[in-house]
Motif scaffolding. Structure first.
Motif, mmCIF file in Angstrom:
data_model
loop_
_atom_site.group_PDB
_atom_site.id
_atom_site.type_symbol
_atom_site.label_atom_id
_atom_site.label_comp_id
_atom_site.label_asym_id
_atom_site.label_seq_id
_atom_site.Cartn_x
_atom_site.Cartn_y
_atom_site.Cartn_z
ATOM 1 N N GLY A 88 -6.732 2.452 -1.930
ATOM 2 C CA GLY A 88 -5.986 1.826 -3.126
ATOM 3 C C GLY A 88 -5.361 2.878 -3.682
ATOM 4 O O GLY A 88 -4.620 2.691 -4.695
ATOM 5 N N ASN A 89 -5.391 4.087 -3.310
ATOM 6 C CA ASN A 89 -4.715 5.324 -3.980
ATOM 7 C C ASN A 89 -3.606 6.007 -3.281
ATOM 8 O O ASN A 89 -3.093 5.388 -2.264
ATOM 9 C CB ASN A 89 -5.721 6.417 -4.355
ATOM 10 N N LYS A 90 -3.218 7.103 -3.447
ATOM 11 C CA LYS A 90 -2.078 7.896 -2.876
ATOM 12 C C LYS A 90 -2.317 8.131 -1.340
ATOM 13 O O LYS A 90 -1.310 8.561 -0.814
ATOM 14 C CB LYS A 90 -1.716 9.177 -3.700
ATOM 15 N N ASP A 91 -3.533 8.132 -0.794
ATOM 16 C CA ASP A 91 -3.797 8.358 0.314
ATOM 17 C C ASP A 91 -3.577 7.128 1.385
ATOM 18 O O ASP A 91 -3.888 7.179 2.695
ATOM 19 C CB ASP A 91 -5.423 8.855 0.625
ATOM 20 N N ARG A 92 -3.272 5.953 0.777
ATOM 21 C CA ARG A 92 -3.143 4.734 1.667
ATOM 22 C C ARG A 92 -1.558 4.926 2.280
ATOM 23 O O ARG A 92 -0.897 5.776 2.189
ATOM 24 C CB ARG A 92 -3.290 3.558 0.952
ATOM 25 N N ASP A 93 -1.733 3.929 3.516
ATOM 26 C CA ASP A 93 -0.381 3.481 4.074
ATOM 27 C C ASP A 93 0.621 2.691 3.092
ATOM 28 O O ASP A 93 0.193 1.673 2.859
ATOM 29 C CB ASP A 93 -0.804 2.826 5.282
ATOM 30 N N THR A 94 1.481 3.252 2.918
ATOM 31 C CA THR A 94 2.558 2.564 1.792
ATOM 32 C C THR A 94 3.037 1.424 2.395
ATOM 33 O O THR A 94 4.033 0.743 1.535
ATOM 34 C CB THR A 94 3.422 3.654 1.132
ATOM 35 N N ASN A 95 3.162 1.388 3.729
ATOM 36 C CA ASN A 95 3.861 0.213 4.458
ATOM 37 C C ASN A 95 2.925 -1.176 4.138
ATOM 38 O O ASN A 95 3.720 -2.179 4.446
ATOM 39 C CB ASN A 95 3.919 0.563 5.927
ATOM 40 N N TYR A 96 1.859 -1.027 3.678
ATOM 41 C CA TYR A 96 0.919 -2.129 3.709
ATOM 42 C C TYR A 96 0.377 -2.312 2.143
ATOM 43 O O TYR A 96 0.139 -0.999 1.523
ATOM 44 C CB TYR A 96 -0.039 -2.277 4.620
ATOM 45 N N THR A 97 0.015 -3.451 1.757
ATOM 46 C CA THR A 97 -0.720 -3.559 0.268
ATOM 47 C C THR A 97 -2.037 -2.626 -0.025
ATOM 48 O O THR A 97 -2.797 -2.503 1.147
ATOM 49 C CB THR A 97 -1.071 -4.820 -0.158
ATOM 50 N N ALA A 98 -2.163 -2.021 -1.032
ATOM 51 C CA ALA A 98 -3.272 -1.400 -1.199
ATOM 52 C C ALA A 98 -4.320 -2.301 -0.887
ATOM 53 O O ALA A 98 -4.560 -3.604 -1.431
ATOM 54 C CB ALA A 98 -3.407 -0.741 -2.660
ATOM 55 N N ASN A 99 -5.558 -1.759 -0.360
ATOM 56 C CA ASN A 99 -6.792 -2.318 0.044
ATOM 57 C C ASN A 99 -6.699 -3.649 0.953
ATOM 58 O O ASN A 99 -7.763 -3.936 0.976
ATOM 59 C CB ASN A 99 -7.341 -2.860 -1.383
ATOM 60 N N THR A 100 -5.790 -3.798 1.702
ATOM 61 C CA THR A 100 -5.568 -4.749 2.683
ATOM 62 C C THR A 100 -6.312 -4.456 3.743
ATOM 63 O O THR A 100 -6.739 -3.282 4.204
ATOM 64 C CB THR A 100 -3.967 -4.859 3.073
ATOM 65 N N TYR A 101 -6.772 -5.512 4.433
ATOM 66 C CA TYR A 101 -7.711 -5.598 5.851
ATOM 67 C C TYR A 101 -6.591 -5.545 6.799
ATOM 68 O O TYR A 101 -6.274 -7.193 6.737
ATOM 69 C CB TYR A 101 -8.871 -6.243 5.648
ATOM 70 N N ALA A 102 -6.322 -4.913 7.820
ATOM 71 C CA ALA A 102 -5.602 -5.235 9.006
ATOM 72 C C ALA A 102 -6.208 -4.613 10.107
ATOM 73 O O ALA A 102 -7.277 -4.094 9.964
ATOM 74 C CB ALA A 102 -4.144 -4.653 8.895
ATOM 75 N N ALA A 103 -5.710 -5.277 11.421
ATOM 76 C CA ALA A 103 -6.542 -5.115 12.717
ATOM 77 C C ALA A 103 -5.815 -3.991 13.697
ATOM 78 O O ALA A 103 -4.697 -4.040 13.943
ATOM 79 C CB ALA A 103 -6.947 -6.021 13.321
ATOM 80 N N GLY A 104 -6.666 -2.941 14.144
ATOM 81 C CA GLY A 104 -6.115 -2.008 15.013
ATOM 82 C C GLY A 104 -7.058 -2.047 16.412
ATOM 83 O O GLY A 104 -8.066 -2.980 16.644
#
Length: 374
Positions: free
Chosen positions: A287-303
């Motif tokens: 949720g901070n500056k170290d996130r991937d800015t392409n996706y919403t803060a705190n989002t769960y996605a699958a890899g």
């Protein structure tokens, strides 16, 4: 004005679809997918305030799935898909404050679900009640042996410590609880460690996905903030792998600037392929500056990550972008409105792959990959 906005909205929809198609086309050959949500069917499992269950702990009739239903496991049996899903009652407010039990649904086509009116797995007056009450039984992953033994890894939550535990069954209804997976390893060193998410390694044999051995032992990937390996001789007692210093051997960790910057949590049972051992997993964005800015803060996605078959701790390749992200309204509303697609169930059924996932900790959804269309 309305016409103008409709045109603008239509343009954005087309852009989103194009972006989605582009992302799907970029999946490497070793990865599984693309997974497509069937039109007009999701969510496939929703809460129900009418189904009642006599709870052996509180000694009351409860609406056991009235709160939210999510985080499903899945397995094929007798030419049907069976889904074990986490169901919360309304005994509390907030994530982790209710009691979770596991419901069972069956489907002849992987989409239309017939639910059992009562849970099949729950806290009871048994030898695991101190580990499971009052929080309950959460987040199952399930796989089956070639001989027909169903092995479930799930989280025991007593609202103090979360423990990865094992249960087995022959019919998916009557279960034997074996307790914490790591209770006996290293003289109980990890018995009370906060741990979750066990993905047993499987393979396809004559169209059936079954548990297999790796280098002579059963194996699973496990972990929430990181990924580790554990091995077993009997599918009940598991030993985490350790590094040279005797600490947990963390083989996959979060990556700053990526969709999995906050955590990497194991998903459905891992799968042996001709490229290696494939593991689908859940990544949480910071949720901070170290996130991937392409996706919403705190989002769960699958890899997805691919391991070496001879050295299962060695990462061969890993997706830099998620293959499955929250896009639908029911995936971005509910208990976790930041957006969640939380994958736990993956089955091979009628020559297709069915992926079952939790939607914002509130519903159950399905997506399908047809290998013949790739």
């Amino acid at each position: 004005m309305n016409s103008f906005f409709r045109r603008i909205t239509g343009v954005w929809v087309l852009i989103a679809l194009a972006f989605s198609a582009m992302a799907q086309q970029q999946l490497p050959q070793w990865a599984l997918g693309p997974f497509i949500r069937p039109a007009g069917v999701n969510p496939v499992i929703v809460p129900d305030t009418q189904t009642l269950f006599f709870d052996p702990m509180s000694r009351k009739n409860l609406a056991w799935e009235a709160g939210d239903v999510f985080n499903p496991a899945a397995v094929v049996r007798s030419n049907k898909i069976y889904v074990l899903y986490r169901a919360e009652d309304r005994s509390g407010m907030g994530i982790g404050k209710r009691t979770s039990r596991l419901g069972l649904a069956e489907s002849h086509n992987g989409i239309a679900m017939k639910k059992s009116p009562v849970p099949v797995f729950y806290p009871a007056e048994d030898n695991q009640k101190d580990n499971e009450w009052p929080g309950g039984c959460e987040d199952p992953r399930i796989a089956v042996t070639a001989e027909g033994l169903y092995v479930m890894l799930y989280t025991q939550w007593n609202r103090k410590v979360a423990r990865l535990a094992v249960a087995t069954s022959r019919d998916l209804v009557n279960w034997t609880k074996h307790g914490p997976a790591f209770a006996k390893a290293y003289d109980g060193k990890f018995k009370d460690m906060f741990c979750k998410s066990g993905s047993v390694v499987t393979k396809l044999e004559k169209g059936k996905q079954v548990i297999t051995r790796i280098n002579g032992k059963y194996m699973m990937y496990w972990g929430e903030r990181f990924m580790n390996i554990a091995t077993s001789d009997d599918l009940v007692n598991w030993a985490p792998t350790l590094d040279k210093e005797g600490k947990l051997d963390m083989i996959v960790k979060p990556r700053n600037g990526h969709f999995d910057s906050d955590l990497t949590e194991c998903g459905p049972p891992a799968l042996v392929t001709d490229k290696g051992i494939l593991l689908l997993y859940n990544g949480k964005n910071k949720g901070n500056k170290d996130r991937d800015t392409n996706y919403t803060a705190n989002t769960y996605a699958a890899g997805q990550v691919l391991f070496d078959l001879k050295d299962p701790s060695k990462v061969i390749s890993r997706l830099d972008q998620p293959f499955f992200v929250p896009t639908e309204p029911f995936e971005k509303s509910g208990q976790y409105p930041a957006g969640t697609v939380f994958i736990e169930g993956l089955v091979y059924f009628k020559n297709k792959w069915f992926l079952y996932y939790g939607c914002a900790d509130s519903r159950v959804g399905v997506a399908v990959f047809d290998p013949h269309t790739r």
